[in-house]
Design a protein around this motif. Sequence first.
Motif, PDB file in Angstrom:
ATOM      1  N   ASN A  47      33.906  99.008   6.981  1.00 60.63           N
ATOM      2  CA  ASN A  47      33.412  99.149   5.608  1.00 60.63           C
ATOM      3  C   ASN A  47      34.467  98.788   4.568  1.00 60.63           C
ATOM      4  O   ASN A  47      34.135  98.270   3.514  1.00 60.63           O
ATOM      5  N   LEU A  48      35.734  99.056   4.868  1.00 66.13           N
ATOM      6  CA  LEU A  48      36.802  98.749   3.919  1.00 66.13           C
ATOM      7  C   LEU A  48      36.943  97.244   3.719  1.00 66.13           C
ATOM      8  O   LEU A  48      37.104  96.768   2.595  1.00 66.13           O
ATOM      9  N   THR A  49      36.854  96.469   4.795  1.00 62.60           N
ATOM     10  CA  THR A  49      36.901  95.010   4.688  1.00 62.60           C
ATOM     11  C   THR A  49      35.680  94.499   3.932  1.00 62.60           C
ATOM     12  O   THR A  49      35.781  93.588   3.107  1.00 62.60           O
ATOM     13  N   HIS A  50      34.532  95.097   4.198  1.00 65.57           N
ATOM     14  CA  HIS A  50      33.301  94.720   3.494  1.00 65.57           C
ATOM     15  C   HIS A  50      33.453  94.953   1.992  1.00 65.57           C
ATOM     16  O   HIS A  50      33.051  94.118   1.179  1.00 65.57           O
ATOM     17  N   LEU A  51      34.058  96.081   1.607  1.00 67.45           N
ATOM     18  CA  LEU A  51      34.288  96.376   0.191  1.00 67.45           C
ATOM     19  C   LEU A  51      35.242  95.349  -0.413  1.00 67.45           C
ATOM     20  O   LEU A  51      35.010  94.836  -1.505  1.00 67.45           O
ATOM     21  N   HIS A  52      36.315  95.034   0.310  1.00 64.51           N
ATOM     22  CA  HIS A  52      37.289  94.070  -0.194  1.00 64.51           C
ATOM     23  C   HIS A  52      36.647  92.698  -0.400  1.00 64.51           C
ATOM     24  O   HIS A  52      36.933  92.012  -1.379  1.00 64.51           O
ATOM     25  N   ASP A  53      35.750  92.317   0.513  1.00 65.76           N
ATOM     26  CA  ASP A  53      35.061  91.023   0.388  1.00 65.76           C
ATOM     27  C   ASP A  53      34.121  91.005  -0.815  1.00 65.76           C
ATOM     28  O   ASP A  53      33.898  89.948  -1.410  1.00 65.76           O
ATOM     29  N   ARG A  54      33.569  92.145  -1.195  1.00 68.77           N
ATOM     30  CA  ARG A  54      32.611  92.218  -2.305  1.00 68.77           C
ATOM     31  C   ARG A  54      33.263  92.652  -3.616  1.00 68.77           C
ATOM     32  O   ARG A  54      32.570  92.894  -4.596  1.00 68.77           O
ATOM     33  N   ARG A  55      34.574  92.735  -3.659  1.00 71.14           N
ATOM     34  CA  ARG A  55      35.288  93.271  -4.825  1.00 71.14           C
ATOM     35  C   ARG A  55      34.972  92.504  -6.103  1.00 71.14           C
ATOM     36  O   ARG A  55      34.647  93.105  -7.130  1.00 71.14           O
ATOM     37  N   ASP A  56      35.055  91.188  -6.065  1.00 70.00           N
ATOM     38  CA  ASP A  56      34.830  90.396  -7.282  1.00 70.00           C
ATOM     39  C   ASP A  56      33.415  90.572  -7.818  1.00 70.00           C
ATOM     40  O   ASP A  56      33.209  90.685  -9.032  1.00 70.00           O
ATOM     41  N   ALA A  57      32.422  90.611  -6.914  1.00 73.07           N
ATOM     42  CA  ALA A  57      31.040  90.786  -7.359  1.00 73.07           C
ATOM     43  C   ALA A  57      30.845  92.166  -7.986  1.00 73.07           C
ATOM     44  O   ALA A  57      30.135  92.310  -8.993  1.00 73.07           O
ATOM     45  N   LEU A  58      31.484  93.188  -7.421  1.00 74.74           N
ATOM     46  CA  LEU A  58      31.353  94.539  -7.971  1.00 74.74           C
ATOM     47  C   LEU A  58      32.027  94.649  -9.333  1.00 74.74           C
ATOM     48  O   LEU A  58      31.496  95.285 -10.245  1.00 74.74           O
ATOM     49  N   ILE A  59      33.182  94.026  -9.486  1.00 76.04           N
ATOM     50  CA  ILE A  59      33.876  94.055 -10.778  1.00 76.04           C
ATOM     51  C   ILE A  59      33.054  93.304 -11.822  1.00 76.04           C
ATOM     52  O   ILE A  59      32.965  93.713 -12.976  1.00 76.04           O
ATOM     53  N   ALA A  60      32.403  92.202 -11.395  1.00 77.49           N
ATOM     54  CA  ALA A  60      31.553  91.452 -12.328  1.00 77.49           C
ATOM     55  C   ALA A  60      30.355  92.294 -12.785  1.00 77.49           C
ATOM     56  O   ALA A  60      29.876  92.131 -13.909  1.00 77.49           O
ATOM     57  N   ARG A  61      29.895  93.205 -11.936  1.00 82.45           N
ATOM     58  CA  ARG A  61      28.777  94.081 -12.315  1.00 82.45           C
ATOM     59  C   ARG A  61      29.223  95.237 -13.209  1.00 82.45           C
ATOM     60  O   ARG A  61      28.381  95.966 -13.718  1.00 82.45           O
TER      61      ARG A  61
END
Length: 191
Positions: A47-61
């Motif tokens: 899950n931690l790697t999954h979060l790191h991969d989605r970091r930019d999209a989450l920050i954009a939201r």
Amino acid sequence: MNCVNCGCRLTFFNETDALWSGTDRALCHSCRKKITPFLEEPAQGDNLTHLHDRRDALIARGLTPEGYAHLTEYCKHLDSLLARRRRDLPDEIPAEPIPETGENTAGDAETAPVPTTGGDLRVALAAQRKANEKLESRLDALGTELDDATRILCDRTERLFERIRLLVYLASIGAVGGVLAFLVSLIVLFR
């Protein structure tokens, strides 16, 4: 209590449930909507790697560094639970072969040896005991999972009952206020 992500004050109307039991921090309703797509995606690896991969999209939201740190703690918690479950699960018990139902001739298939001596019986009993121990440890692991799920369900139910009590209280105050207003209007009319 304030929202972990945006810092707004959490009230009855905008508070959401905590991401995991054992934390007293929560997100407001609008911030929870921002991360809901991430929470609903299945993680391919940890899950931690999954979060790191989605970091930019989450920050954009609209995820802030504090919200990202909270999600990081949540992913670490999930990964530790998954690691513990993997560690607690016993090795797979090999399935016994299912005998065929067709007709067998004398030379077609070998039959399993039936234990006839005390030594063979002891070996069979030891194997059965080992299989029973694996099943017991698996049941214990499932019981632990159910305990966690039950605790989360109880926490959410308790919060729901608190909100219902608050709504009933507010409704009763409104009803009393309405009755008092009606009585005052009657007094004013008949004076």
